[in-house]
Design an enzyme around this catalytic site. Structure first.
Site, PDB file in Angstrom:
ATOM      1  N   HIS A   1       0.198  15.404  -5.829  1.00  0.00           N
ATOM      2  CA  HIS A   1      -0.977  15.505  -6.717  1.00  0.00           C
ATOM      3  C   HIS A   1      -1.708  16.846  -6.519  1.00  0.00           C
ATOM      4  O   HIS A   1      -2.938  16.892  -6.524  1.00  0.00           O
ATOM      5  CB  HIS A   1      -1.958  14.352  -6.470  1.00  0.00           C
TER       6      HIS A   1
ATOM      7  N   ASN B   1      -3.470   5.471 -10.623  1.00  0.00           N
ATOM      8  CA  ASN B   1      -2.585   6.270 -11.482  1.00  0.00           C
ATOM      9  C   ASN B   1      -2.766   5.840 -12.933  1.00  0.00           C
ATOM     10  O   ASN B   1      -3.460   4.862 -13.226  1.00  0.00           O
ATOM     11  CB  ASN B   1      -1.125   6.071 -11.069  1.00  0.00           C
TER      12      ASN B   1
ATOM     13  N   TYR C   1      -4.247   8.647   3.624  1.00  0.00           N
ATOM     14  CA  TYR C   1      -5.181   9.579   2.973  1.00  0.00           C
ATOM     15  C   TYR C   1      -6.162  10.212   3.964  1.00  0.00           C
ATOM     16  O   TYR C   1      -6.245  11.433   4.045  1.00  0.00           O
ATOM     17  CB  TYR C   1      -5.896   8.884   1.806  1.00  0.00           C
TER      18      TYR C   1
HETATM   19  C1  HEM Z   1      -2.645  11.714  -3.451  1.00  0.00           C
HETATM   20  C2  HEM Z   1       0.047   9.507  -0.111  1.00  0.00           C
HETATM   21  C3  HEM Z   1       1.108   5.981  -3.245  1.00  0.00           C
HETATM   22  C4  HEM Z   1      -2.342   7.705  -6.179  1.00  0.00           C
HETATM   23  C5  HEM Z   1      -1.960  11.438  -2.302  1.00  0.00           C
HETATM   24  C6  HEM Z   1      -1.936  12.283  -1.139  1.00  0.00           C
HETATM   25  C7  HEM Z   1      -1.192  11.658  -0.208  1.00  0.00           C
HETATM   26  C8  HEM Z   1      -0.720  10.431  -0.765  1.00  0.00           C
HETATM   27  C9  HEM Z   1      -0.882  12.132   1.206  1.00  0.00           C
HETATM   28  C10 HEM Z   1      -2.642  13.621  -1.014  1.00  0.00           C
HETATM   29  C11 HEM Z   1      -4.110  13.378  -0.777  1.00  0.00           C
HETATM   30  C12 HEM Z   1      -4.907  14.605  -0.516  1.00  0.00           C
HETATM   31  O1  HEM Z   1      -4.367  15.594   0.000  1.00  0.00           O
HETATM   32  O2  HEM Z   1      -6.127  14.592  -0.807  1.00  0.00           O
HETATM   33  C13 HEM Z   1       0.556   8.347  -0.665  1.00  0.00           C
HETATM   34  C14 HEM Z   1       1.386   7.398   0.038  1.00  0.00           C
HETATM   35  C15 HEM Z   1       1.708   6.423  -0.842  1.00  0.00           C
HETATM   36  C16 HEM Z   1       1.050   6.745  -2.100  1.00  0.00           C
HETATM   37  C17 HEM Z   1       1.807   7.535   1.496  1.00  0.00           C
HETATM   38  C18 HEM Z   1       2.560   5.198  -0.655  1.00  0.00           C
HETATM   39  C19 HEM Z   1       2.939   4.742   0.541  1.00  0.00           C
HETATM   40  C20 HEM Z   1       0.241   6.107  -4.293  1.00  0.00           C
HETATM   41  C21 HEM Z   1       0.037   5.128  -5.335  1.00  0.00           C
HETATM   42  C22 HEM Z   1      -0.955   5.610  -6.157  1.00  0.00           C
HETATM   43  C23 HEM Z   1      -1.363   6.900  -5.637  1.00  0.00           C
HETATM   44  C24 HEM Z   1       0.779   3.798  -5.431  1.00  0.00           C
HETATM   45  C25 HEM Z   1      -1.587   4.978  -7.367  1.00  0.00           C
HETATM   46  C26 HEM Z   1      -1.690   3.665  -7.579  1.00  0.00           C
HETATM   47  C27 HEM Z   1      -2.703   8.931  -5.694  1.00  0.00           C
HETATM   48  C28 HEM Z   1      -3.651   9.805  -6.348  1.00  0.00           C
HETATM   49  C29 HEM Z   1      -3.730  10.967  -5.568  1.00  0.00           C
HETATM   50  C30 HEM Z   1      -2.832  10.782  -4.454  1.00  0.00           C
HETATM   51  C31 HEM Z   1      -4.427   9.515  -7.630  1.00  0.00           C
HETATM   52  C32 HEM Z   1      -4.561  12.204  -5.866  1.00  0.00           C
HETATM   53  C33 HEM Z   1      -5.962  12.060  -5.310  1.00  0.00           C
HETATM   54  C34 HEM Z   1      -6.784  13.279  -5.648  1.00  0.00           C
HETATM   55  O3  HEM Z   1      -6.957  13.553  -6.848  1.00  0.00           O
HETATM   56  O4  HEM Z   1      -7.250  13.958  -4.720  1.00  0.00           O
HETATM   57  N1  HEM Z   1      -1.191  10.319  -2.060  1.00  0.00           N
HETATM   58  N2  HEM Z   1       0.368   7.927  -1.939  1.00  0.00           N
HETATM   59  N3  HEM Z   1      -0.619   7.170  -4.516  1.00  0.00           N
HETATM   60  N4  HEM Z   1      -2.223   9.551  -4.563  1.00  0.00           N
HETATM   61 FE1  HEM Z   1      -0.953   8.742  -3.266  1.00  0.00          FE
END
Ligand code: HEM
Ligand code: NDP
Length: 496
Positions: free
Chosen positions: A67, A140, A350
């Site tokens: 992202h 999402n 996160y």
């Molecule tokens: C961003 C991990 C599943 C939605 C991120 C980030 C990580 C991460 C490390 C970066 C955050 C940052 O640097 O600020 C994971 C892991 C998942 C997973 C380990 C599953 C085990 C999901 C799922 C969704 C999701 C299922 C939605 C239902 C998001 C969103 C962001 C994000 C919207 C961006 C947040 C922002 O705008 O700063 N994710 N994620 N992720 N993830 Fe996940």
């Protein structure tokens, strides 16, 4: 705050501040540099220049590991319907109540400079500054996800990013993973429909995807799924339009959001909740902790709840959007995570990445700071810039009384026991194709959508190796036999 009670950022544009070095010493020429005589060598004592270069050298912080490309804005949430019968969450406790919010939309796989119009799920992350703490909705634009085993997340993401040798996007890697992990099929159906290329961030929905628990002080709770439906109408690009825009205006979604808000065309979303009682959940057709499944809306209707409106652009992208730190574990009283293992893993991941990306005191960055937090037992660390709780004791001291509010976890329904096992959530079976077929039928309701889907897949899949292509045709045939053969036919033509 220190001696300086007028931080630099509070100067107004019509004021004419004195230009200084970073330590506040006035300096006459920002472009000059010190040397002995007109042609003499640069002097190391030139703090202004050295400091300027050293600061520039450190301007970049790590981009988000996923992202990375995104845009955001401020807004507010207004409660439109009374839901006091199911929850005591403070933010919802009165019709008409408003809560300030910040949103960040994003693509998932691309780097920070990648094209907004790429085929990808979109992130839809919200931070609500509630009276009982910050509540983040890290959602999402699709109601489900590619996996239900958290261990697979890094593996899956690797295959959607770049090949470790060529550093290129790699269609074989992409489809090799998906066709060998076929619980992804439902999400693949969303991704390769035209909703995989939304027209703009304003024209897409947001979904919690995961099941949460909304609780009441008496210990009762319901399982929930949240939907934010765009009031602008769902609007998408075709594959061709999205591809063209990627080269012509890769920042289109960012521009569209900023300009709409600047013009006063405030985008809004109607917020709904789906509710299952614990008893209903036990007898439900679908496992509510399986992130690859939706709750069919005919069986679990959407209950309206509120409205989200975005009405203010940020003053500074880096300070207010890049430094945003969302987490599914930023919860408030009345909300609990379900046992969905992907959600449980996200609760850890996160804040962990924030400590790496922004530092241990990431919650002190103004855009992340809650309205009122008081935790003097968390002290020091890099960039402790909020006064560090002054003289407050750093342990529960008998000389400093604090108020501890009772917030009980809900333990009335869920009780888990059993021997420790180390296995998948569930092996892939025919059930994994039922809702994927449901979406295939939904696409059939709008003329041209199924044809576009076949074209969208074929164009991408044709770049993969033959055996990966074959396995992928079989996967799509499990959704619908005609779909599998149509994709085979078009893909093989393109592959030639
Ligand atoms: C961003 C991990 C599943 C939605 C991120 C980030 C990580 C991460 C490390 C970066 C955050 C940052 O640097 O600020 C994971 C892991 C998942 C997973 C380990 C599953 C085990 C999901 C799922 C969704 C999701 C299922 C939605 C239902 C998001 C969103 C962001 C994000 C919207 C961006 C947040 C922002 O705008 O700063 N994710 N994620 N992720 N993830 Fe996940
Ligand atoms: P419904 O007929 O009650 O709902 C269909 C859903 O599909 C609506 O939410 C609609 O969203 C959405 N939709 C319409 N066109 C598309 C498209 N081109 N791409 C993606 N979604 C679209 O059926 P069910 O609830 O039984 O679900 C049927 C299928 O619809 C599911 O298998 C699922 O894939 C998909 N879906 C289901 C959702 C859910 O939470 N139940 C949510 C979104 C999709 P909108 O009203 O905004 O047009």
């Amino acid at each position: 705050m220190g001696a300086n009670d007028t931080p630099a950022s509070t100067f107004r544009y019509n004021e004419k501040p004195v230009y200084t070095t970073s330590n506040g010493a006035p300096i006459d020429n920002p472009e000059g540099w010190q040397r002995p005589g007109p042609m003499g060598p640069l002097l190391l004592q030139d703090f202004h220049l050295i400091d300027q270069l050293a600061h520039f050298d450190r301007e970049r912080i790590p981009e988000r590991v996923v992202h990375a490309k995104g845009a955001g804005a401020y807004g507010e949430f207004e409660v439109t319907h009374d839901i006091g019968d199911i929850t005591s969450i403070d933010m919802f406790n009165k019709v008409g109540k408003k809560t300030n919010a910040v949103v960040r939309f994003s693509t998932v796989g691309g780097e920070k400079g990648s094209a907004d119009s790429a085929r990808d799920p979109r992130g839809f992350a919200l931070k609500f500054y509630t009276d009982e703490g910050n509540w983040d909705w890290v959602y999402n634009n699709t109601p489900i996800f590619f996996l239900r085993d958290p261990t697979k997340f890094p593996l899956f993401i690797h295959t959607q990013k770049r090949n470790p040798q060529t550093n290129l996007k790699d269609a074989t890697m992409f489809w090799d993973y998906l066709s060998t992990h076929q619980e992804s099929i439902h999400q693949i159906m969303h991704l390769f429909s035209d909703r995989g290329t939304p027209y703009s961030y304003r024209h897409m929905n947001g979904y919690s995807g995961h099941t949460h628990k909304w609780t009441k002080p008496d210990g009762s709770f319901v399982y929930t799924q949240v939907h934010l439906k765009t009031d602008q109408g769902s609007k998408t690009f075709t594959n061709e339009e999205a591809g063209k825009l990627a080269s012509e205006n890769p920042d289109w979604h960012t521009q569209d959001l900023f300009e709409a808000i600047q013009k006063g065309e405030y985008p809004s979303w109607t917020v709904y909740v789906q509710i299952l009682t614990p008893e209903q959940a036990e007898n439900f057709r679908w496992n509510i902790f399986d992130l690859t499944k939706v709750w069919p809306q005919k069986e679990v209707p959407l209950r309206p709840l509120g409205k989200l409106t975005l009405n203010k652009n940020v003053e500074n992208y880096f300070a207010e959007i890049e430094q945003l730190a969302f987490s599914p574990s930023h919860l408030v009283p009345g909300v609990e995570p379900s046992v969905d293992p992907v959600l449980q893993s996200r609760l850890f991941s996160y804040p962990d990445t924030h400590r790496h990306r922004l530092g241990v005191n990431y919650q002190q960055i103004p855009v992340n700071a809650p309205l009122r937090a008081f935790n003097p037992f968390q002290r020091d660390g890099a960039m402790a810039v909020n006064g560090n709780y002054g003289a407050n004791p750093n342990y529960p001291s008998s000389y400093r009384q604090l108020t501890y509010k009772s917030v009980k976890p809900t333990v009335t329904h869920e009780k888990w026991s059993g021997a420790a096992v180390h296995e998948l959530f569930q092996e892939v079976n025919d059930d994994d194709f039922v809702q994927a077929k449901g979406l295939w039928d939904v696409l059939g309701r709008t003329s041209g959508q199924q044809e576009n889907f076949i074209g969208n897949v074929s164009g991408h899949l044709s770049g993969a190796h033959q055996d990966t292509r074959n396995r992928t045709y079989e996967m799509f045939s499990r959704v619908d036999a005609g779909l599998g053969s149509a994709i085979r036919e078009q893909t093989e033509k393109l592959a030639k």
